[in-house]
Write a protein that holds these residues in place. Structure first.
Motif, PDB file in Angstrom:
ATOM      1  N   THR A   1       0.856  -1.174   0.000  1.00  0.00           N
ATOM      2  CA  THR A   1       0.000   0.000   0.000  1.00  0.00           C
ATOM      3  C   THR A   1       0.894   1.226   0.000  1.00  0.00           C
ATOM      4  O   THR A   1       2.106   1.134   0.218  1.00  0.00           O
ATOM      5  N   ARG A   2       0.285   2.359  -0.214  1.00  0.00           N
ATOM      6  CA  ARG A   2       1.050   3.605  -0.201  1.00  0.00           C
ATOM      7  C   ARG A   2       1.714   3.812   1.160  1.00  0.00           C
ATOM      8  O   ARG A   2       2.832   4.273   1.255  1.00  0.00           O
ATOM      9  N   GLN A   3       1.061   3.408   2.216  1.00  0.00           N
ATOM     10  CA  GLN A   3       1.605   3.542   3.566  1.00  0.00           C
ATOM     11  C   GLN A   3       2.842   2.660   3.750  1.00  0.00           C
ATOM     12  O   GLN A   3       3.811   3.065   4.352  1.00  0.00           O
ATOM     13  N   ASN A   4       2.792   1.435   3.223  1.00  0.00           N
ATOM     14  CA  ASN A   4       3.933   0.530   3.343  1.00  0.00           C
ATOM     15  C   ASN A   4       5.150   1.055   2.583  1.00  0.00           C
ATOM     16  O   ASN A   4       6.278   0.930   3.044  1.00  0.00           O
ATOM     17  N   ILE A   5       4.927   1.597   1.436  1.00  0.00           N
ATOM     18  CA  ILE A   5       6.031   2.026   0.588  1.00  0.00           C
ATOM     19  C   ILE A   5       6.685   3.291   1.121  1.00  0.00           C
ATOM     20  O   ILE A   5       7.913   3.394   1.171  1.00  0.00           O
ATOM     21  N   TYR A   6       5.897   4.252   1.543  1.00  0.00           N
ATOM     22  CA  TYR A   6       6.438   5.545   1.933  1.00  0.00           C
ATOM     23  C   TYR A   6       6.628   5.730   3.427  1.00  0.00           C
ATOM     24  O   TYR A   6       6.950   6.804   3.881  1.00  0.00           O
ATOM     25  N   SER A   7       6.425   4.692   4.222  1.00  0.00           N
ATOM     26  CA  SER A   7       6.596   4.860   5.661  1.00  0.00           C
ATOM     27  C   SER A   7       8.075   4.767   6.024  1.00  0.00           C
ATOM     28  O   SER A   7       8.864   4.081   5.391  1.00  0.00           O
ATOM     29  N   VAL A   8       8.436   5.497   7.061  1.00  0.00           N
ATOM     30  CA  VAL A   8       9.810   5.509   7.538  1.00  0.00           C
ATOM     31  C   VAL A   8       9.854   4.790   8.869  1.00  0.00           C
ATOM     32  O   VAL A   8       9.076   5.082   9.770  1.00  0.00           O
TER      33      VAL A   8
END
Length: 113
Positions: free
Chosen positions: A23-30
């Motif tokens: 998901t977008r959250q998985n890809i862009y999370s730090v």
């Protein structure tokens, strides 16, 4: 005649499911971690000139590879530089001056103009 239903192999009975979804959250999370990531520095371009190839026998190549391993060097250049430096230490002043003169002449000849 039998009344068997024809199977259509092109249409699977259950659709294929991916093993892992993003998901977008998985890809862009730090993620915060205690250890700082190590920076990989790009290898600097050599100011020593272009690379050349030198032809040698297979035995010589194997010997150089063994020296690379034993001396814990990265490549043949480092091994040969070490050997040249060690040999220069054994030269007399006259031989060293001759070496420098020949080296200077070769350097001038190989400079791009």
């Amino acid at each position: 005649m039998t009344n068997k239903k024809k199977s259509n192999l092109l249409k699977p009975s259950t659709p294929a499911q991916p093993a892992q979804t993003y998901t977008r959250q998985n890809i862009y999370s730090v993620t915060n971690s205690d250890a700082l990531p190590t920076k990989v520095l790009p290898e600097a371009k050599s100011v020593r000139g272009k690379r050349t190839s030198i032809s040698c026998f297979q035995d010589t190549k194997n010997s150089l590879q063994a020296l690379i391993t034993i001396m814990d060097k990265k490549n043949v250049d480092e091994v040969v530089e070490s050997l040249v430096d060690a040999y220069k230490d054994l030269m007399s002043d006259e031989e060293l001056n001759e070496f420098r003169l020949i080296r200077k002449s070769l350097d001038k000849r190989t400079i791009k103009r």
